[in-house]
Design a protein around this motif. Sequence first.
Motif, mmCIF file in Angstrom:
data_model
loop_
_atom_site.group_PDB
_atom_site.id
_atom_site.type_symbol
_atom_site.label_atom_id
_atom_site.label_comp_id
_atom_site.label_asym_id
_atom_site.label_seq_id
_atom_site.Cartn_x
_atom_site.Cartn_y
_atom_site.Cartn_z
ATOM 1 N N ARG A 111 0.737 -1.136 0.041
ATOM 2 C CA ARG A 111 -0.077 -0.026 0.143
ATOM 3 C C ARG A 111 0.905 1.320 -0.002
ATOM 4 O O ARG A 111 0.457 2.228 -0.656
ATOM 5 C CB ARG A 111 -0.956 0.093 1.092
ATOM 6 C CG ARG A 111 -1.980 -0.973 1.093
ATOM 7 C CD ARG A 111 -3.209 -0.693 2.095
ATOM 8 N NE ARG A 111 -2.604 -0.946 3.704
ATOM 9 C CZ ARG A 111 -2.600 -2.139 4.169
ATOM 10 N NH1 ARG A 111 -2.931 -3.154 3.716
ATOM 11 N NH2 ARG A 111 -2.208 -2.166 5.502
ATOM 12 N N ARG A 115 0.744 4.138 -2.842
ATOM 13 C CA ARG A 115 0.450 5.609 -2.501
ATOM 14 C C ARG A 115 1.532 6.443 -2.863
ATOM 15 O O ARG A 115 1.321 7.491 -3.578
ATOM 16 C CB ARG A 115 0.403 5.686 -1.051
ATOM 17 C CG ARG A 115 -0.892 5.157 -0.212
ATOM 18 C CD ARG A 115 -0.989 5.789 0.899
ATOM 19 N NE ARG A 115 0.159 6.012 1.968
ATOM 20 C CZ ARG A 115 0.752 4.998 2.855
ATOM 21 N NH1 ARG A 115 0.023 4.067 2.916
ATOM 22 N NH2 ARG A 115 1.706 5.372 3.558
ATOM 23 N N ASN A 123 -3.408 6.633 3.566
ATOM 24 C CA ASN A 123 -4.438 5.463 2.870
ATOM 25 C C ASN A 123 -6.114 6.047 2.964
ATOM 26 O O ASN A 123 -6.741 5.447 2.361
ATOM 27 C CB ASN A 123 -4.529 4.143 3.998
ATOM 28 C CG ASN A 123 -3.234 3.570 3.823
ATOM 29 O OD1 ASN A 123 -2.650 3.455 2.666
ATOM 30 N ND2 ASN A 123 -2.892 2.672 4.845
ATOM 31 N N ARG A 134 -7.816 2.724 2.052
ATOM 32 C CA ARG A 134 -7.164 1.697 1.177
ATOM 33 C C ARG A 134 -6.776 0.383 2.147
ATOM 34 O O ARG A 134 -6.944 -0.710 1.621
ATOM 35 C CB ARG A 134 -5.671 2.210 0.916
ATOM 36 C CG ARG A 134 -5.881 3.356 -0.397
ATOM 37 C CD ARG A 134 -4.390 3.819 -0.721
ATOM 38 N NE ARG A 134 -4.212 4.777 -1.618
ATOM 39 C CZ ARG A 134 -4.230 4.622 -2.910
ATOM 40 N NH1 ARG A 134 -4.142 3.342 -3.336
ATOM 41 N NH2 ARG A 134 -4.080 5.731 -3.785
ATOM 42 N N ARG A 137 -9.977 -1.176 2.639
ATOM 43 C CA ARG A 137 -10.714 -1.483 1.271
ATOM 44 C C ARG A 137 -12.406 -1.355 1.326
ATOM 45 O O ARG A 137 -12.769 -2.118 1.106
ATOM 46 C CB ARG A 137 -10.344 -3.206 0.827
ATOM 47 C CG ARG A 137 -9.088 -3.677 0.947
ATOM 48 C CD ARG A 137 -7.977 -3.277 -0.100
ATOM 49 N NE ARG A 137 -8.574 -3.458 -1.351
ATOM 50 C CZ ARG A 137 -8.117 -2.791 -2.642
ATOM 51 N NH1 ARG A 137 -7.086 -1.979 -2.339
ATOM 52 N NH2 ARG A 137 -8.222 -3.317 -3.816
ATOM 53 N N GLU A 157 -9.965 2.303 -6.789
ATOM 54 C CA GLU A 157 -8.466 2.673 -6.302
ATOM 55 C C GLU A 157 -7.954 2.899 -7.621
ATOM 56 O O GLU A 157 -7.115 4.019 -7.381
ATOM 57 C CB GLU A 157 -8.137 1.350 -5.588
ATOM 58 C CG GLU A 157 -6.615 1.658 -5.021
ATOM 59 C CD GLU A 157 -6.116 0.433 -4.215
ATOM 60 O OE1 GLU A 157 -5.242 0.904 -3.477
ATOM 61 O OE2 GLU A 157 -6.626 -0.566 -4.134
#
Length: 221
Positions: A111, A115, A123, A134, A137, A157
């Motif tokens: 992640r 990013r 996130n 993120r 989810r 996303e």
Amino acid sequence: MLLVEDNDDLAETITDRLRAEGHAIDRESNGDDAHSLLRHARFDLVILDVNLPGRNGTEVLRAMRDRGDTTPVLILTARSEVDDRVVGLDAGADDYMVKPFDFRELSARCRVLARRKSGTATNSFTAGTLTFDRSARRARLGGVDLDLRPREVQLLEVLIDNLGRMLTKEEVADKLYTFDEAPTMNAVEQTVTRLRRRIEGSTLTIRTARGLGYMAYVTDE
């Protein structure tokens, strides 16, 4: 994502974990095969073992960087010596994990690299009353959980990571499906339509450009 790992059990565990989180992930077990694939296919992230049949992971990574491929690469290796970590990082790795590792940490590091590639620092994403986490989810609109399907989460996303950029249907399909799934463009259209309907009322807009593809942007409230 692309996972390059010759240990079948470990590869299956990583693949199952990341797919359960909604990621499309392909796997290669041989360094030469990975090298050939990476010369022609684009990925958002490569998880790369060092000790591989054929050319090793460091050679695969150096070849990527030599041809200007800036895809984020996370090195996995059983080697824990500092010198080995330095070699991997100097070859162009963005991050480094030593086996054995905690799969929660692997997910978190993936992640972070995602990013970093998209230029975001956290996130969390917010567009009006729409929020997306993120790590969980999870998307919410006006405080209500949207309960999106896994493919819809993936698409959300992808669009957030590419705000203001036109994505072709083929690019979207590549990011949502593995090589084995062979989706139709109609399936991509249906997923976009469903997500657009689910986030209706937010300031995140998904625009369809006929013959070109899709672009997401945040409008003024």
